[in-house]
Write a protein that holds these residues in place. Structure first.
Motif, PDB file in Angstrom:
ATOM      1  N   GLU A  36     -14.909  -9.209   4.556  1.00  0.00           N
ATOM      2  CA  GLU A  36     -14.719  -7.785   4.787  1.00  0.00           C
ATOM      3  C   GLU A  36     -16.021  -7.105   5.197  1.00  0.00           C
ATOM      4  OE1 GLU A  36     -11.934  -6.747   1.415  1.00  0.00           O
ATOM      5  OE2 GLU A  36     -12.255  -4.787   2.332  1.00  0.00           O
ATOM      6  N   LYS A  44     -14.784  -4.132  -3.526  1.00  0.00           N
ATOM      7  CA  LYS A  44     -13.685  -3.259  -3.931  1.00  0.00           C
ATOM      8  C   LYS A  44     -13.138  -3.525  -5.329  1.00  0.00           C
ATOM      9  CE  LYS A  44     -12.929  -0.639  -0.251  1.00  0.00           C
ATOM     10  NZ  LYS A  44     -12.320  -1.051   1.010  1.00  0.00           N
ATOM     11  N   LYS A  91       0.830  -1.212   0.000  1.00  0.00           N
ATOM     12  CA  LYS A  91       0.000   0.000   0.000  1.00  0.00           C
ATOM     13  C   LYS A  91       0.860   1.255   0.000  1.00  0.00           C
ATOM     14  CE  LYS A  91      -3.460  -2.223   2.928  1.00  0.00           C
ATOM     15  NZ  LYS A  91      -4.422  -2.038   4.029  1.00  0.00           N
ATOM     16  N   GLU A 128       1.882  -5.422   4.187  1.00  0.00           N
ATOM     17  CA  GLU A 128       1.145  -6.144   5.221  1.00  0.00           C
ATOM     18  C   GLU A 128       1.008  -7.610   4.875  1.00  0.00           C
ATOM     19  OE1 GLU A 128      -2.122  -2.677   6.131  1.00  0.00           O
ATOM     20  OE2 GLU A 128      -2.778  -4.748   5.821  1.00  0.00           O
ATOM     21  N   LEU A 167      -4.606 -10.853   5.001  1.00  0.00           N
ATOM     22  CA  LEU A 167      -5.576 -11.530   5.871  1.00  0.00           C
ATOM     23  C   LEU A 167      -6.662 -12.182   5.036  1.00  0.00           C
ATOM     24  CD1 LEU A 167      -6.039  -8.778   8.597  1.00  0.00           C
ATOM     25  CD2 LEU A 167      -4.685 -10.869   8.785  1.00  0.00           C
TER      26      LEU A 167
HETATM   27  P1  AMP Z   1      -7.275  -0.311   2.076  1.00  0.00           P
HETATM   28  O1  AMP Z   1      -7.285   0.891   1.203  1.00  0.00           O
HETATM   29  O2  AMP Z   1      -6.147  -0.388   3.016  1.00  0.00           O
HETATM   30  O3  AMP Z   1      -8.597  -0.581   2.728  1.00  0.00           O
HETATM   31  O4  AMP Z   1      -7.165  -1.531   1.076  1.00  0.00           O
HETATM   32  C1  AMP Z   1      -8.073  -1.676  -0.005  1.00  0.00           C
HETATM   33  C2  AMP Z   1      -8.564  -3.097  -0.072  1.00  0.00           C
HETATM   34  O5  AMP Z   1      -7.474  -4.011  -0.162  1.00  0.00           O
HETATM   35  C3  AMP Z   1      -9.317  -3.534   1.168  1.00  0.00           C
HETATM   36  O6  AMP Z   1     -10.650  -3.149   1.147  1.00  0.00           O
HETATM   37  C4  AMP Z   1      -9.161  -5.036   1.084  1.00  0.00           C
HETATM   38  O7  AMP Z   1     -10.066  -5.581   0.148  1.00  0.00           O
HETATM   39  C5  AMP Z   1      -7.777  -5.188   0.553  1.00  0.00           C
HETATM   40  N1  AMP Z   1      -6.821  -5.338   1.678  1.00  0.00           N
HETATM   41  C6  AMP Z   1      -6.153  -4.351   2.290  1.00  0.00           C
HETATM   42  N2  AMP Z   1      -5.350  -4.825   3.259  1.00  0.00           N
HETATM   43  C7  AMP Z   1      -5.505  -6.160   3.267  1.00  0.00           C
HETATM   44  C8  AMP Z   1      -4.945  -7.231   4.041  1.00  0.00           C
HETATM   45  N3  AMP Z   1      -4.017  -7.002   4.987  1.00  0.00           N
HETATM   46  N4  AMP Z   1      -5.332  -8.470   3.771  1.00  0.00           N
HETATM   47  C9  AMP Z   1      -6.237  -8.711   2.789  1.00  0.00           C
HETATM   48  N5  AMP Z   1      -6.808  -7.774   2.033  1.00  0.00           N
HETATM   49  C10 AMP Z   1      -6.446  -6.497   2.240  1.00  0.00           C
END
Ligand code: AMP
Ligand code: GLY
Length: 423
Positions: A192, A214, A143, A185, A188
């Motif tokens: 969700e 998403k 990210k 990260e 996981l």
């Molecule tokens: P975020 O902007 O950090 O919410 O990430 C966008 C999308 O990526 C999330 O809604 C999840 O679908 C996926 N995602 C983010 N972090 C993780 C993680 N540690 N494990 C699995 N999926 C993730």
């Protein structure tokens, strides 16, 4: 009460729509708003992230309350500037909004306050990031640390994809400044959930559990987007699960922010992964979710202006929120090319017919009016929201309306809510 809403997307259209039904709201303004919003609020041109512009709009309109839709004004210190001048504002301070604005801050904060989240590392150099990715065996999420509109995230299935993402951000600067620092990260597994609460920093009013979708493609395939559709409530969510999330995640986060001198007020959005070992936080957002807000507000049976004003005055007196029975679903209709380079200016057909489908409300996320026609003017173009007695009926109405709308290259997911119904 005179209310000024900041923002211009589908979420803000829904906020303005809901506020317009609150009898205590006598005058409604939106900066900058959109052509669609201008049908129900006075729109004011300008940059909602410029404190001086917003302050001037407050003076011109005599606004009693400012409601911040998107995150950018929070990060730019607009709420602080307003509070300094004594304007009531719904939205956290810049310091509190760092829980969304800096992923690195958010992850370290969660570690400090024992809030469960994926194992992670923060990197500015490729070699360090690559080393950590290898220890995760390739099951990694990469990210951009800064704000990248929900798109600076790569969920990798294998090591090669994760390494390439880290290289793109750190070496090739694909996300510019937002990607000069990255968070890597552990990936996981689980379900969700978007869990949002209205809070004045102490009291917590949970909204219905919602679920976003998403990825661009059916079956959760393809690249991440800002969100392609949302449902609420989540059929398998239970009061016990909610209690657990409030006790283990929401309350420690609010207490932690307060203890660190960043008291939070507004809406706190916890993006959760419900894993086999319980809930973990994927991200916090300091604002309403888009597109979750659209179905959520379709079901909320409350005077939104009054509720926001209580929060802005740091005296949240409402004890519980009332909801219409049933469920709501929102389908995002996106432009050709989204989430990559997308096309603008296509004529949207069938809007009036779609709006006549019983239970359907259409919010505009990225449109523009030209005479009596509506044109596409964004990646996510429309949110087709329906309320029904249950989720299948809400989805059926929403999809019936979607089928009546068309423009060249229009895309939408055909499987919103399907996963939630499979449990
Ligand atoms: P975020 O902007 O950090 O919410 O990430 C966008 C999308 O990526 C999330 O809604 C999840 O679908 C996926 N995602 C983010 N972090 C993780 C993680 N540690 N494990 C699995 N999926 C993730
Ligand atoms: N629906 C995802 C977000 O608002 O960040």
């Amino acid at each position: 009460m005179k209310v000024l809403v900041l923002g211009s997307g589908g979420r803000e259209h829904a906020l303005v729509w809901k506020l317009s039904q609150d009898k205590s709201v006598t005058d409604l303004y939106c900066l900058p708003g959109s052509d669609a919003i201008s049908a129900i609020a006075h729109t004011i041109p300008g940059d909602p992230s410029d404190p001086r512009t917003v302050l001037a709009a407050c003076q011109d309109t005599g606004a009693d309350l400012v409601v911040v839709g998107p995150e950018a004004p929070l990060f730019a210190g607009v709420t602080d500037a307003l509070r300094e001048k004594g304007v009531a504002v719904f939205g956290p301070s810049r310091a509190a909004a760092a829980i969304e604005g800096s992923k690195a801050f958010a992850k370290d904060f969660m570690a400090r306050h024992c809030i469960r989240t994926a194992r992670y590392g923060v990197f500015r150099d490729y070699a360090g990031a690559a080393g950590f990715i290898r220890t995760l065996g390739g099951r990694a999420v990469v990210k951009a640390s800064g704000p990248a509109l929900g798109k600076g995230v790569v969920v990798a299935d294998d090591e090669k994809t994760a390494l390439e993402a880290a290289e793109a951000m750190l070496v090739k600067e694909a996300f510019g400044a937002a990607g000069q620092e990255i968070v890597v990260e552990e990936r996981l597994e689980g379900e969700e959930v978007s869990f949002l609460v209205i809070t004045d920093g102490d009291r917590v009013l949970p909204l219905l559990a919602a679920q976003d979708h998403k990825r661009i493609g059916d079956g959760d395939t393809g690249p991440n987007t800002g969100g392609m559709g949302a449902i609420c409530p989540l059929p398998w969510w239970t009061p016990a699960r909610q209690e657990q999330v409030i006790e283990r995640i929401i309350k420690p986060a609010l207490a932690g922010l307060k203890a660190e001198g960043r008291p939070y007020s507004g809406v706190l959005y916890a993006g959760l992964m419900i894993t086999a070992d319980g809930p973990a936080v994927l991200e916090f957002n300091a604002r309403f979710g888009d597109p979750e807000t659209q179905p959520l507000l379709r079901l909320l049976d409350a005077n939104l202006g009054e509720l926001f004003y209580q929060v802005a005055q740091a005296r949240l007196e409402t004890n519980t929120l009332a909801w219409y029975k049933g469920a709501a679903a929102g389908i995002v209709l996106a432009a050709a090319g989204y989430p990559g380079e997308y096309r603008r200016g296509d004529v949207i057909e069938g809007l009036a017919e779609a709006a006549r489908v019983p239970g359907v409300t259409i919010f505009h996320a990225g449109t523009r009016r030209a005479g009596d026609r509506w044109l596409t003017n964004g990646g996510r173009v429309l949110n087709v929201v329906a309320r029904g007695r249950d989720l299948p009926s809400a989805l059926a109405s929403a999809y019936r309306a979607c089928e009546l709308i068309r423009w060249p290259g229009m895309q939408y997911r055909r499987d919103i809510g399907r996963r939630a119904l499979s449990f």
